[in-house]
Every structure is written in C-alpha cells, then in structure tokens.
Design an enzyme around this catalytic site. Structure first.
Site, PDB file in Angstrom:
ATOM      1  N   LEU A 168      -4.771  11.571   9.109  1.00 51.21           N
ATOM      2  CA  LEU A 168      -3.638  12.103   8.357  1.00 51.21           C
ATOM      3  C   LEU A 168      -4.143  12.387   6.942  1.00 51.21           C
ATOM      4  CD1 LEU A 168      -0.346  12.277   8.197  1.00 51.21           C
ATOM      5  CD2 LEU A 168      -0.570  10.093   7.013  1.00 51.21           C
TER       6      LEU A 168
ATOM      7  N   LEU B 136      -3.065  -1.244   9.546  1.00 53.56           N
ATOM      8  CA  LEU B 136      -3.450   0.097   9.997  1.00 53.56           C
ATOM      9  C   LEU B 136      -4.958   0.144  10.125  1.00 53.56           C
ATOM     10  CD1 LEU B 136      -1.435   2.520  10.331  1.00 53.56           C
ATOM     11  CD2 LEU B 136      -0.527   0.744   8.865  1.00 53.56           C
TER      12      LEU B 136
ATOM     13  N   TYR C  15      -8.520   2.324  12.100  1.00 49.79           N
ATOM     14  CA  TYR C  15      -8.987   3.659  12.493  1.00 49.79           C
ATOM     15  C   TYR C  15     -10.133   3.515  13.487  1.00 49.79           C
ATOM     16  CZ  TYR C  15     -10.743   8.406  12.163  1.00 49.79           C
ATOM     17  OH  TYR C  15     -11.169   9.657  12.492  1.00 49.79           O
TER      18      TYR C  15
ATOM     19  N   GLY D 115       0.825  -1.217   0.000  1.00 54.15           N
ATOM     20  CA  GLY D 115       0.000   0.000   0.000  1.00 54.15           C
ATOM     21  C   GLY D 115       0.849   1.253   0.000  1.00 54.15           C
TER      22      GLY D 115
ATOM     23  N   TYR E 291     -17.295   8.781   7.643  1.00 55.41           N
ATOM     24  CA  TYR E 291     -16.390   7.670   7.306  1.00 55.41           C
ATOM     25  C   TYR E 291     -17.289   6.503   6.894  1.00 55.41           C
ATOM     26  CZ  TYR E 291     -12.139   4.782   7.966  1.00 55.41           C
ATOM     27  OH  TYR E 291     -11.038   3.975   7.796  1.00 55.41           O
TER      28      TYR E 291
ATOM     29  N   ALA F 185      -5.427   8.496   0.245  1.00 58.86           N
ATOM     30  CA  ALA F 185      -6.637   7.703   0.501  1.00 58.86           C
ATOM     31  C   ALA F 185      -7.603   8.488   1.377  1.00 58.86           C
ATOM     32  CB  ALA F 185      -6.274   6.378   1.165  1.00 58.86           C
TER      33      ALA F 185
ATOM     34  N   LEU G 178      -3.222  -0.642   3.382  1.00 58.15           N
ATOM     35  CA  LEU G 178      -4.072  -0.357   2.225  1.00 58.15           C
ATOM     36  C   LEU G 178      -5.537  -0.469   2.597  1.00 58.15           C
ATOM     37  CD1 LEU G 178      -5.162  -3.341   0.886  1.00 58.15           C
ATOM     38  CD2 LEU G 178      -2.706  -3.494   0.510  1.00 58.15           C
TER      39      LEU G 178
ATOM     40  N   ALA H 200      -4.992  -6.137  -3.978  1.00 62.57           N
ATOM     41  CA  ALA H 200      -5.335  -6.996  -2.848  1.00 62.57           C
ATOM     42  C   ALA H 200      -6.790  -7.459  -2.879  1.00 62.57           C
ATOM     43  CB  ALA H 200      -5.032  -6.268  -1.542  1.00 62.57           C
TER      44      ALA H 200
HETATM   45  N1  LIG Z   1      -5.051   8.643   6.706  1.00 60.88           N
HETATM   46  C1  LIG Z   1      -5.753   8.439   7.811  1.00 60.88           C
HETATM   47  O1  LIG Z   1      -6.338   9.367   8.386  1.00 60.88           O
HETATM   48  C2  LIG Z   1      -5.813   7.058   8.411  1.00 60.88           C
HETATM   49  C3  LIG Z   1      -6.134   6.904   9.772  1.00 60.88           C
HETATM   50  C4  LIG Z   1      -6.157   5.627  10.315  1.00 60.88           C
HETATM   51  C5  LIG Z   1      -5.861   4.530   9.510  1.00 60.88           C
HETATM   52  N2  LIG Z   1      -5.544   4.713   8.182  1.00 60.88           N
HETATM   53  C6  LIG Z   1      -5.229   3.521   7.379  1.00 60.88           C
HETATM   54  O2  LIG Z   1      -3.888   3.574   6.959  1.00 60.88           O
HETATM   55  C7  LIG Z   1      -3.741   2.711   5.820  1.00 60.88           C
HETATM   56  C8  LIG Z   1      -2.961   3.450   4.736  1.00 60.88           C
HETATM   57  O3  LIG Z   1      -3.730   4.531   4.261  1.00 60.88           O
HETATM   58  P1  LIG Z   1      -3.189   6.022   4.119  1.00 60.88           P
HETATM   59  O4  LIG Z   1      -4.218   6.899   4.741  1.00 60.88           O
HETATM   60  O5  LIG Z   1      -1.786   6.100   4.591  1.00 60.88           O
HETATM   61  O6  LIG Z   1      -3.317   6.317   2.559  1.00 60.88           O
HETATM   62  P2  LIG Z   1      -2.447   5.905   1.294  1.00 60.88           P
HETATM   63  O7  LIG Z   1      -3.164   6.495   0.140  1.00 60.88           O
HETATM   64  O8  LIG Z   1      -1.013   6.266   1.484  1.00 60.88           O
HETATM   65  O9  LIG Z   1      -2.506   4.316   1.306  1.00 60.88           O
HETATM   66  C9  LIG Z   1      -3.563   3.538   0.814  1.00 60.88           C
HETATM   67  C10 LIG Z   1      -2.985   2.660  -0.280  1.00 60.88           C
HETATM   68  O10 LIG Z   1      -3.902   1.613  -0.594  1.00 60.88           O
HETATM   69  C11 LIG Z   1      -3.715   1.353  -1.960  1.00 60.88           C
HETATM   70  N3  LIG Z   1      -4.832   0.526  -2.447  1.00 60.88           N
HETATM   71  C12 LIG Z   1      -6.130   0.881  -2.642  1.00 60.88           C
HETATM   72  N4  LIG Z   1      -6.816  -0.159  -3.126  1.00 60.88           N
HETATM   73  C13 LIG Z   1      -5.941  -1.202  -3.244  1.00 60.88           C
HETATM   74  C14 LIG Z   1      -6.040  -2.541  -3.697  1.00 60.88           C
HETATM   75  N5  LIG Z   1      -7.197  -3.047  -4.147  1.00 60.88           N
HETATM   76  N6  LIG Z   1      -4.930  -3.314  -3.683  1.00 60.88           N
HETATM   77  C15 LIG Z   1      -3.744  -2.824  -3.264  1.00 60.88           C
HETATM   78  N7  LIG Z   1      -3.580  -1.562  -2.817  1.00 60.88           N
HETATM   79  C16 LIG Z   1      -4.682  -0.759  -2.805  1.00 60.88           C
HETATM   80  C17 LIG Z   1      -3.618   2.731  -2.594  1.00 60.88           C
HETATM   81  O11 LIG Z   1      -3.058   2.705  -3.874  1.00 60.88           O
HETATM   82  C18 LIG Z   1      -2.718   3.432  -1.580  1.00 60.88           C
HETATM   83  O12 LIG Z   1      -1.355   3.272  -1.940  1.00 60.88           O
HETATM   84  C19 LIG Z   1      -5.155   2.319   5.398  1.00 60.88           C
HETATM   85  O13 LIG Z   1      -5.467   1.052   5.927  1.00 60.88           O
HETATM   86  C20 LIG Z   1      -6.000   3.380   6.084  1.00 60.88           C
HETATM   87  O14 LIG Z   1      -7.332   2.986   6.294  1.00 60.88           O
HETATM   88  C21 LIG Z   1      -5.505   5.949   7.628  1.00 60.88           C
END
Ligand SMILES: NC(=O)c1ccc[n+]([C@@H]2O[C@H](COP(=O)([O-])OP(=O)(O)OC[C@H]3O[C@@H](n4cnc5c(N)ncnc54)[C@H](O)[C@@H]3O)[C@@H](O)[C@H]2O)c1
Length: 299
Positions: free
Chosen positions: A228, A178, A180, A15, A190, A232, A129, A80
């Site tokens: 953050l 990861l 939330y 991801g 959300y 995504a 991801l 995935a």
């Molecule tokens: N950003 C936030 O506020 C936050 C808070 C808590 C948890 N998270 C979690 O952190 C994790 C990373 O997200 P992020 O916010 O850093 O954003 P990000 O955009 O950096 O990461 C998400 C990634 O998932 C990939 N992705 C989407 N569909 C996919 C698929 N079918 N197969 C493979 N990859 C796929 C995207 O290309 C992207 O690179 C996620 O699980 C997200 O739910 C994010």
C-alpha cells in the site's frame, strides 16, 4: 445478521499520523464497529497530524458510514524505540519535537492510559508502526546499527508494548500487528533489516500469543498485508512498483484498499475471532499463494 460489535470496547492504535496508512484505516473500522479509539503518534509527526485534523484536512477520510466524523478519545505521543524515559538519549529529550510532549515512551504511555481511564482500560491494541533508517540499503550493506534500529522499532516494540500494556487489557482482549511477506520470501528492495524485523515480529506473535494468552487471557495476531502506498512505504522507494507488480500477479487483481485490512482487523479484535491467536493472517489479495509471476519482464 452476525455483526462485528465492538461497542463498549476501548482500542489503542499505535502508528497513526495521517490518513494514508493501515493504522488510520484500522482505527476507522474499529470505531465503525462501535469501539472508542485512541491513537499513538510518533513525536516528529505529532504536530503535523494535529494540524491536519484541526484544519479539517482529514474530514473526508474521517467520515464514517453513519455520517459522523471519526473521533480519537486521545492522541498520545509515542516513540516506540524507548521503553522508559531513563533510556532516552539527551539529544532526543531536548529535541524541539520531543521536549514539550511529556513522557513519550512505552512506560509513559502506560502511565497516561491508567491516569486517563483507570487500571484496566483496554480491549484492543494495534501495533501499526515500523521504521528502518537504512531501508533503502540491501541487507548485505546494512550496518549493525541500522539493522538493530529496524529490529528495535519494528519488532521489539511489540514485545515492549505487550510487556507494559498487557496488564492494562481486559481478558478477551486482542493485540494485532502488521507484517509483510518479506519476512518469508525475498522482496528485493525491502532492505535495512526490515525483512528480518518482520520475521521476528511474526515469530514473536506466536510466542506472545502463548505467553500473554496464559498471563492476561488476550489474543495476539498479525496481519500480513499486501503493498500500500502509505507514507512509510513510500520511504522504501519502490512501493509503486510493488503495488503494480501485485496488481498484475495476484489472484484478485484490484490494488489492496487499506479498508480491507481495517475490516479484518475489526473482525480479529471482535469476539467472533475468539478462537484465533498466534496467527499470521494474509490480507494481500492472495499474493502469498502464488508461486510464479503471470507477467514476465519483456512480455
Ligand atoms: N504499506 C505497506 O505496503 C505495508 C505492507 C505490509 C505491512 N505494512 C506494515 O503496516 C504498518 C503500518 O505502516 P503503513 O505502511 O500503514 O505506514 P504509515 O506511515 O501509515 O505507518 C507507520 C507509522 O509508524 C510511525 N513510526 C515510525 N517510527 C516510529 C517510532 N519510533 N515510534 C512510534 N511510531 C513510529 C510513523 O510515524 C507512522 O505513523 C507497519 O508495520 C508496516 O510495516 C505496510
């Protein structure tokens, strides 16, 4: 000094497609602790990511504390949503972003890893991801297909990955995802089944910790991160408001830095965390501990 030492270990962070999200920060922290790092990138984002790297656009963020640039051993295509190539629908298999990248399924990833590095090449897997096509819709208005797509990519994928890559991990290894807080409290906005997917992911973390712990001797944990403004998260549409709200109401009021999550991920991947598994670890500036907002609308 008690160091986080991951030298001699190999990590796979799934991801990563830019330098704005948690996956990149985790990859960098794990590399700074000495591990070799490969990443998995969603095929539709793969070319853009490779271009960003090639054109030096990520050099500033790739700079590590010793002055070298973060290097990825391999960048694998991964969607995935698919466990094996036989499941890939024809419109995806023939899509221009997919057709030339080889086997982008979880089984394909397992094959590539053993071809590139041997039978048991991994110590650390990070699942960073998520995707929900209807994330902007309230749960109440989410279609069955949208809900199941959110669960498939954002939760089941962890099961599929541990199922197919668990045997490639050396004992003492660490799997991390990861999550939330929307899994356990209501976060309006959300939507699309993402809150349900995170609840499943956290429950699966506990069960997989038991099953994969007994089967492979690996640990499985999840970090519940604060908001953050990643790529995504921007798709949710209210991320700026979430960040602002947290800054106003968390015990520690500076916005969360992805690096803070990276550091905890490196710790959890290290032998220093050998007693921690099945855990949801909050890295959210303490927001989870709050019961009432300090700022009230209108004040
Ligand atoms: N950003 C936030 O506020 C936050 C808070 C808590 C948890 N998270 C979690 O952190 C994790 C990373 O997200 P992020 O916010 O850093 O954003 P990000 O955009 O950096 O990461 C998400 C990634 O998932 C990939 N992705 C989407 N569909 C996919 C698929 N079918 N197969 C493979 N990859 C796929 C995207 O290309 C992207 O690179 C996620 O699980 C997200 O739910 C994010």
């Amino acid at each position: 000094m008690l160091p986080i030492d991951l030298s001699g270990k190999r990590a796979l962070v799934l991801g990563v497609a830019d330098d704005a999200g948690f996956g990149f920060a985790i990859a960098k922290a794990i590399a700074e602790a000495g591990a070799a790092v490969s990443v998995g990138t969603w095929p539709p984002a793969l070319n853009i990511f490779l271009n960003l790297i090639e054109r030096g656009k990520l050099d500033e963020s790739r700079k590590m504390r010793d002055g070298s640039l973060l290097h990825f051993e391999k960048i694998y295509p991964l969607d995935a949503a698919y466990d094996t190539h036989a499941e890939v629908p024809p419109d995806i298999a023939t899509n221009k972003r997919y057709k030339d990248v080889g086997d982008f399924t979880i089984a394909g990833l397992a094959d590539r890893l053993t071809t590139d590095f041997g039978q048991q090449p991994l110590d650390i897997i990070v699942h960073s991801l998520a995707n929900a096509p209807e994330v902007k819709k309230p749960l109440l208005d989410t279609s069955r297909a949208g809900y199941l797509a959110a669960l498939s990519v954002s939760a089941y994928s962890l099961v599929g990955i541990v199922n197919r890559l668990g045997a490639l991990m050396r004992p003492g290894g660490s799997v991390l995802s990861l999550t939330y807080m929307a899994s356990e409290r209501v976060i309006p906005g959300y939507g699309g089944g993402m809150s349900s997917a995170k609840a499943a992911l956290e429950s699966d973390t506990r069960v997989l910790a038991f099953e994969a712990g007994r089967k492979y001797g690996v640990r499985v944990n999840t970090i519940s991160a604060g908001p953050l403004a990643s790529r995504a998260a921007s798709a949710i549409g209210i991320i700026e408001r979430m960040v602002e709200y947290c800054a106003a109401n968390t015990p520690l009021s500076e916005p969360l830095d992805a690096q803070e999550v990276g550091h905890v991920a490196a710790f959890l991947a290290s032998p220093l965390a050998s007693g921690i598994t099945g855990a949801t670890v909050y890295v959210d500036k303490g927001y989870h501990a709050m019961g009432m907002a300090t700022t009230v609308p209108g004040n």
